[in-house]
Design an enzyme around this catalytic site. Sequence first.
Site, mmCIF file in Angstrom:
data_model
loop_
_atom_site.group_PDB
_atom_site.id
_atom_site.type_symbol
_atom_site.label_atom_id
_atom_site.label_comp_id
_atom_site.label_asym_id
_atom_site.label_seq_id
_atom_site.Cartn_x
_atom_site.Cartn_y
_atom_site.Cartn_z
ATOM 1 N N ASP A 104 0.857 -1.172 0.000
ATOM 2 C CA ASP A 104 0.000 0.000 0.000
ATOM 3 C C ASP A 104 0.900 1.231 0.000
ATOM 4 O OD1 ASP A 104 -1.742 2.078 0.441
ATOM 5 O OD2 ASP A 104 -2.543 1.307 2.349
ATOM 6 N N SER A 183 -1.583 14.214 -14.125
ATOM 7 C CA SER A 183 -2.806 14.253 -14.935
ATOM 8 C C SER A 183 -3.035 15.663 -15.444
ATOM 9 C CB SER A 183 -4.013 13.809 -14.096
ATOM 10 O OG SER A 183 -5.219 14.036 -14.793
ATOM 11 N N TYR A 196 -8.881 15.051 -6.244
ATOM 12 C CA TYR A 196 -8.067 14.437 -7.296
ATOM 13 C C TYR A 196 -7.241 15.513 -8.002
ATOM 14 C CZ TYR A 196 -6.890 11.720 -11.468
ATOM 15 O OH TYR A 196 -6.220 11.080 -12.482
ATOM 16 N N ALA A 198 -6.332 18.418 -6.896
ATOM 17 C CA ALA A 198 -5.321 18.952 -5.978
ATOM 18 C C ALA A 198 -4.123 18.017 -5.880
ATOM 19 C CB ALA A 198 -5.933 19.188 -4.599
ATOM 20 N N SER A 199 -4.388 16.717 -5.815
ATOM 21 C CA SER A 199 -3.289 15.747 -5.693
ATOM 22 C C SER A 199 -2.418 15.747 -6.939
ATOM 23 C CB SER A 199 -3.854 14.343 -5.437
ATOM 24 O OG SER A 199 -4.508 13.822 -6.580
ATOM 25 N N LYS A 200 -3.030 15.895 -8.109
ATOM 26 C CA LYS A 200 -2.275 15.878 -9.354
ATOM 27 C C LYS A 200 -1.507 17.188 -9.560
ATOM 28 C CE LYS A 200 -3.395 11.716 -10.534
ATOM 29 N NZ LYS A 200 -2.381 10.650 -10.566
#
Length: 337
Positions: A104, A183, A196, A198-200
């Site tokens: 993980d 992305s 999503y 924000a993470s990319k």
Amino acid sequence: MDLADKLMNVIVITISLLALFFLHQYRFLNSLISTVRTLFKENLTGKVVLITGASSGIGEHLAYEYARRGARLALVARRNQRLQEVADVCEIIGSPETVYILGDVSNNDDCKRLIDATVNHFGQLDHLVANAGVAPVCLFEDYDDITKASPAIDINFWGSVYSSYFAQQHLKKSKGKIIVISSCAGWVFAPRTAFYNASKAALISFYETLRIEFGTQIGVTIVTPGFIDTEMTEGKFLSKEGRLEVDREMRDVQVSLMPVESVEKCAKAIVESARRGDRYLTVPSWMETTILWKVFCPEIMDGWNRFMILGPGSSYRDSPSKKILDVVNEIMQLLLP
């Protein structure tokens, strides 16, 4: 301080305008360098490549592309059966040796373990492909428990960071590379995908910074895919309850009629880009134009996304993106036997 700011305004604007005169020369030089890199691409035979999120989607097909080029592989994911199947295929199509490691990536200790296991087994590490990711799809205001969205940051961002942290010493020894799968969502902000996106965006900023810090010691290729034919574009999202579920209706809203690139073509482009040592890759390439829209016409892009995906109704089923898709599907059913 005011005088310094005024001077900087004059100096920076002047230099920027002068730089425009050399834009064509700069682009020509970049094209020349790209041509040279294409002619002298890295030979992957015998190289050791670790891929996270390798049990499906882009990660799975990256494994196949690396295998066809003779790389030795360490595949990481949480689904044992799927991971074993992918590993078996890799050895059939060309990989001299493929191992798979359950782990993980949102867990710091797991990331250390999977890097150590790879290096202990193969004796080196040449490419780290940070690919694992999930996509929460929910309006910010609709969350009952906001912590249910945390896997987007834990897996997408921290999973890549943890893996890179423990891999860096080995990659420096081999003059290796990090290929991070970000992305286009890092600058194209669709409603319901705030975490999503924000993470990319964080991945892009983080690895652009690492590229500067590493210099020539480790190459960094930042990949920004658009819509790719994976489980995600089939509607496999992280629900507001924190469960991975397939929601076809929500998929129709978020993706609608947008063209979806084949995962095989995407994976091949990524591996070839890594071999060239590219700084960036966007797949499909036409998605690069959205950067210009974001820079020069942000209001238009934001307004379009809000109108198409949210629409005037209170239900996502009333969104124009879904209605347009439904109409097109009905027409296709009438036209096709």
